[in-house]
Motif scaffolding. Structure first.
Motif: not given
Length: 308
Positions: A96, A99, A129, A136-137, A139, A157, A159-160
């Motif tokens: 993880t 952001n 996304k 991938s993310s 928000d 947000e 992300g991975w």
């Protein structure tokens, strides 16, 4: 950090009607924790596409605190991870990336000092996304309610990255010798708004409003299990403590916080925390906290609120 507005709290915040069909339990694997006692969520359910509701329970805060900010940030973190894994299929093996993390707390918010407190978290996924067939993310917008009133609102947000990509990104820092780094002495707990030395993440620096980050793994609220870099919530706690220390002996209760994570903070080298008190509106205080390592900024946070 000037491009984002801290999420507003409505003037008359009421808990929206839930269209939930029924809750599901929380797996501690979903929230990346080894200790079950730090799992603050108790259930989650999907209300409709992109809309979720979760239940949480906080322990009573330490004496003298209206609430513990670490419980709020942990609740948001755990809510985002649970939704990602349980609803969006983010692989548990992925790494993880946080952001940004902004939040607002309702002025005067407090929880019982003598008993656990039940809360509800409503989450909206604003943007999802994917990369290939993997998320991938996400928000997300988070609203935290107590007794039907909004206590806090957050935006973040997540992300991975796959292990292959993450290993390439981290290079020699992919693996660390856990708990082998020097641990400098903590500053006095009351200066940073904490009650016990183990909870203090700052050590005195060489000038005013300047400290060294201390990573004490006995602080299990922030360091639940071995990881390869300083946790984002530990940096947010450092910002909270630095702002309190910069304004001591005045009591600072930040109600707006914006945070940006720019680089990974490593365990094997000193990370320096500095606080600057900024101009603010009458009755308000604003503090900018910056974390640097090897001369480069790794994290920034701006905290605002009343100070008395």
């Amino acid at each position: 950090m000037s491009g984002r507005a801290v999420p507003d709290i409505p003037a008359v915040p009421r808990l929206p009607h839930s269209a939930a069909e029924g809750p599901e339990g929380i797996r501690k694997e979903y929230v990346h924790l080894g200790r079950s006692e730090m799992v603050l969520l108790t259930s989650w359910w999907c209300k409709e596409d992109g809309e979720f509701s979760l239940s949480a329970r906080w322990p009573a805060p330490a004496a003298g605190l209206a609430y513990d900010q670490r419980m709020l940030t942990q609740t948001v973190r755990q809510s985002g991870l649970t939704i990602a894994h349980a609803a969006y299929g983010a692989p548990l093996s992925d790494h993880t990336v946080l952001n940004y993390f902004d939040f607002t707390v309702a002025p005067g918010f407090q929880v019982p000092s003598d008993a656990p407190c039940d809360l509800t978290v409503e989450v909206t996924v604003k943007n999802a996304k994917t990369r290939g067939n993997r998320v991938s993310s996400l928000d997300m917008d988070f609203r935290v309610y107590r007794d039907g009133d909004m206590a806090a609102r957050a935006e973040s947000e997540f992300g991975w990255l796959s292990t292959r990509v993450y290993r390439r990104l981290r290079g020699e820092h992919f693996e660390v010798d856990w708990n082998t780094w020097p641990l400098p002495d903590p500053v006095e707990p009351r200066i940073v708004g904490r009650s016990a030395p183990v909870d203090v993440v700052l050590s005195a620096g060489d000038r005013p409003r300047h400290w060294q980050l201390r990573n004490d793994v006995e602080n299990t609220v922030l360091y639940d299990h071995p990881v390869d870099h300083v946790p984002g919530l530990a940096l947010m706690e450092a910002a909270h403590q630095a702002a309190n220390a910069a304004l001591h002996p005045a009591r600072f209760e930040p109600t707006t916080v914006t945070s940006a994570f720019e680089r990974y903070a490593e365990f094997d080298r000193p990370c320096w925390i500095e606080a600057d008190v900024l101009p603010a509106a009458p009755g308000e205080t604003s503090v900018l906290v910056t974390a640097t390592q090897d001369g480069e900024t790794v994290f920034r946070s701006r905290l605002g609120g009343p100070c008395g």
